[in-house]
Design a protein around this motif. Structure first.
Motif, PDB file in Angstrom:
ATOM      1  N   GLN A  24      61.234  -8.771  59.534  1.00  0.00           N
ATOM      2  CA  GLN A  24      61.776  -7.722  58.674  1.00  0.00           C
ATOM      3  C   GLN A  24      60.693  -7.135  57.773  1.00  0.00           C
ATOM      4  O   GLN A  24      60.659  -5.925  57.530  1.00  0.00           O
ATOM      5  CB  GLN A  24      62.924  -8.270  57.833  1.00  0.00           C
ATOM      6  N   ALA A  25      59.790  -7.994  57.291  1.00  0.00           N
ATOM      7  CA  ALA A  25      58.689  -7.493  56.466  1.00  0.00           C
ATOM      8  C   ALA A  25      57.814  -6.538  57.274  1.00  0.00           C
ATOM      9  O   ALA A  25      57.422  -5.468  56.780  1.00  0.00           O
ATOM     10  CB  ALA A  25      57.862  -8.651  55.925  1.00  0.00           C
ATOM     11  N   ALA A  26      57.510  -6.908  58.522  1.00  0.00           N
ATOM     12  CA  ALA A  26      56.695  -6.048  59.374  1.00  0.00           C
ATOM     13  C   ALA A  26      57.417  -4.737  59.672  1.00  0.00           C
ATOM     14  O   ALA A  26      56.805  -3.659  59.651  1.00  0.00           O
ATOM     15  CB  ALA A  26      56.355  -6.774  60.675  1.00  0.00           C
ATOM     16  N   LYS A  27      58.706  -4.815  59.932  1.00  0.00           N
ATOM     17  CA  LYS A  27      59.502  -3.625  60.246  1.00  0.00           C
ATOM     18  C   LYS A  27      59.538  -2.670  59.054  1.00  0.00           C
ATOM     19  O   LYS A  27      59.270  -1.466  59.206  1.00  0.00           O
ATOM     20  CB  LYS A  27      60.920  -4.053  60.642  1.00  0.00           C
ATOM     21  N   VAL A  28      59.877  -3.207  57.887  1.00  0.00           N
ATOM     22  CA  VAL A  28      59.963  -2.347  56.701  1.00  0.00           C
ATOM     23  C   VAL A  28      58.583  -1.807  56.331  1.00  0.00           C
ATOM     24  O   VAL A  28      58.443  -0.656  55.929  1.00  0.00           O
ATOM     25  CB  VAL A  28      60.596  -3.117  55.517  1.00  0.00           C
ATOM     26  N   ALA A  29      57.541  -2.634  56.497  1.00  0.00           N
ATOM     27  CA  ALA A  29      56.180  -2.171  56.206  1.00  0.00           C
ATOM     28  C   ALA A  29      55.827  -0.969  57.076  1.00  0.00           C
ATOM     29  O   ALA A  29      55.256   0.023  56.591  1.00  0.00           O
ATOM     30  CB  ALA A  29      55.178  -3.304  56.426  1.00  0.00           C
ATOM     31  N   GLN A  30      56.156  -1.036  58.368  1.00  0.00           N
ATOM     32  CA  GLN A  30      55.898   0.109  59.241  1.00  0.00           C
ATOM     33  C   GLN A  30      56.716   1.320  58.809  1.00  0.00           C
ATOM     34  O   GLN A  30      56.211   2.448  58.776  1.00  0.00           O
ATOM     35  CB  GLN A  30      56.210  -0.254  60.692  1.00  0.00           C
ATOM     36  N   GLU A  31      57.964   1.101  58.478  1.00  0.00           N
ATOM     37  CA  GLU A  31      58.817   2.209  58.049  1.00  0.00           C
ATOM     38  C   GLU A  31      58.288   2.851  56.771  1.00  0.00           C
ATOM     39  O   GLU A  31      58.524   4.037  56.515  1.00  0.00           O
ATOM     40  CB  GLU A  31      60.248   1.718  57.838  1.00  0.00           C
ATOM     41  N   GLU A  32      57.559   2.069  55.974  1.00  0.00           N
ATOM     42  CA  GLU A  32      56.988   2.576  54.721  1.00  0.00           C
ATOM     43  C   GLU A  32      55.549   3.046  54.896  1.00  0.00           C
ATOM     44  O   GLU A  32      54.844   3.268  53.919  1.00  0.00           O
ATOM     45  CB  GLU A  32      57.072   1.508  53.630  1.00  0.00           C
ATOM     46  N   GLY A  33      55.103   3.200  56.147  1.00  0.00           N
ATOM     47  CA  GLY A  33      53.834   3.851  56.416  1.00  0.00           C
ATOM     48  C   GLY A  33      52.659   2.968  56.732  1.00  0.00           C
ATOM     49  O   GLY A  33      51.542   3.462  56.936  1.00  0.00           O
ATOM     50  N   ALA A  34      52.849   1.637  56.808  1.00  0.00           N
ATOM     51  CA  ALA A  34      51.721   0.725  57.036  1.00  0.00           C
ATOM     52  C   ALA A  34      51.405   0.577  58.517  1.00  0.00           C
ATOM     53  O   ALA A  34      52.270   0.721  59.384  1.00  0.00           O
ATOM     54  CB  ALA A  34      52.026  -0.649  56.454  1.00  0.00           C
ATOM     55  N   GLU A  35      50.149   0.259  58.785  1.00  0.00           N
ATOM     56  CA  GLU A  35      49.726  -0.204  60.098  1.00  0.00           C
ATOM     57  C   GLU A  35      49.755  -1.724  60.062  1.00  0.00           C
ATOM     58  O   GLU A  35      49.185  -2.336  59.149  1.00  0.00           O
ATOM     59  CB  GLU A  35      48.318   0.307  60.414  1.00  0.00           C
ATOM     60  N   VAL A  36      50.415  -2.343  61.041  1.00  0.00           N
ATOM     61  CA  VAL A  36      50.685  -3.780  61.000  1.00  0.00           C
ATOM     62  C   VAL A  36      50.017  -4.488  62.175  1.00  0.00           C
ATOM     63  O   VAL A  36      50.037  -4.006  63.306  1.00  0.00           O
ATOM     64  CB  VAL A  36      52.204  -4.049  61.018  1.00  0.00           C
TER      65      VAL A  36
END
Length: 257
Positions: A24-36
């Protein structure tokens, strides 16, 4: 892409299933513009399959946090995906393990306890130091996951001690890395019905506490609130917060008897 992590590069450990907080952290991070970038250990094909369920498939690096060769190679492996001049803006530590013996407090053997402390607590320092060359120029945020170690929980036993060690480790990292503008904080999440939970004997008894004591409620099947808490701490919205433990547990931590 807009979002509170726009342009940031984040390493996330501990993704195993969609039910995990790390996913979920990775998913939300991507949704908030991060490269994961993800790391995995043991069941790498499973992690790679799960990574394809993210909004954008993420590369997966093999990492055993108790293996110094893996830790030494991590910087180079990350640069293979991000570029030679790349940096990391954030690291998510979502790693914990204890042999079955640690769930018998009075009967536990040291070898089992040592494994739990190494994997669950010392690894926060190991992982952070392995990522330090990627973070020290620009600074960044390290966020780990704990299970509130202020009290003695039913059935949790030496894993509770390991979490207490993790919480202390986070504070000392925050002390020593503050000069490099690196923050280190923890999310203290309530119990979730993840694969990790299934390895805890008597988990249902432990989790039942939340059915009666969470003033705002708690869903065992919903890791998203904890994932969002992680992303908030990864962002620039907490620029001077370090050594902190943020509870995402429905409020159970503050309830009296």
């Amino acid at each position: 892409m807009s979002g509170i992590l726009a342009g940031k590069r984040i390493l996330v450990t501990g993704v195993l299933t969609e039910a995990s907080i790390a996913f979920q952290a990775a998913k939300v991070a991507q949704e908030e513009g991060a490269e994961v970038i993800l790391t995995g250990f043991g069941r790498l094909s499973l992690v790679e399959r799960i990574s394809r369920r993210l909004p954008k498939p993420a590369p997966v690096i093999e990492l055993d946090v108790t293996n110094q060769e893996h830790l030494d190679a991590l910087e180079g492996r990350v640069r293979e995906h991000l570029g030679e001049d790349a940096s990391l803006d954030g690291v998510v530590h979502s790693i914990a393990f204890g042999p079955q013996g640690v769930f018998n407090f009075l009967g536990a053997e040291w070898d089992d306890v040592a494994t739990a402390v190494h994997v669950s607590a010392f690894s926060l320092k190991s992982l952070t130091m392995a990522c330090l060359p990627l973070m020290e120029q620009r600074g960044g945020s390290v966020v780990g996951l704990t299970f509130d170690a202020q009290t003695a929980w039913p059935k949790y036993d030496w894993m509770g001690v390991a979490k207490a060690a993790l919480e202390s480790t986070s504070r000392y990292l925050a002390r020593d890395l503050g000069a490099k503008n690196i923050r280190c904080n923890l999310i203290s999440a309530g119990p979730l019905g993840s694969m990790a939970a299934k390895s805890i004997p008597g988990f249902s008894e432990l989790a039942d506490v939340w059915n009666h004591r969470a003033p705002i409620g708690w869903e065992l099947s919903d890791p998203e609130p904890a994932g969002r808490g992680i992303v908030a701490l990864l962002s620039d919205f907490f620029p001077r917060t370090t050594g902190e433990i943020v509870h995402v547990d429905g409020g159970v931590h503050m309830m009296g008897a």
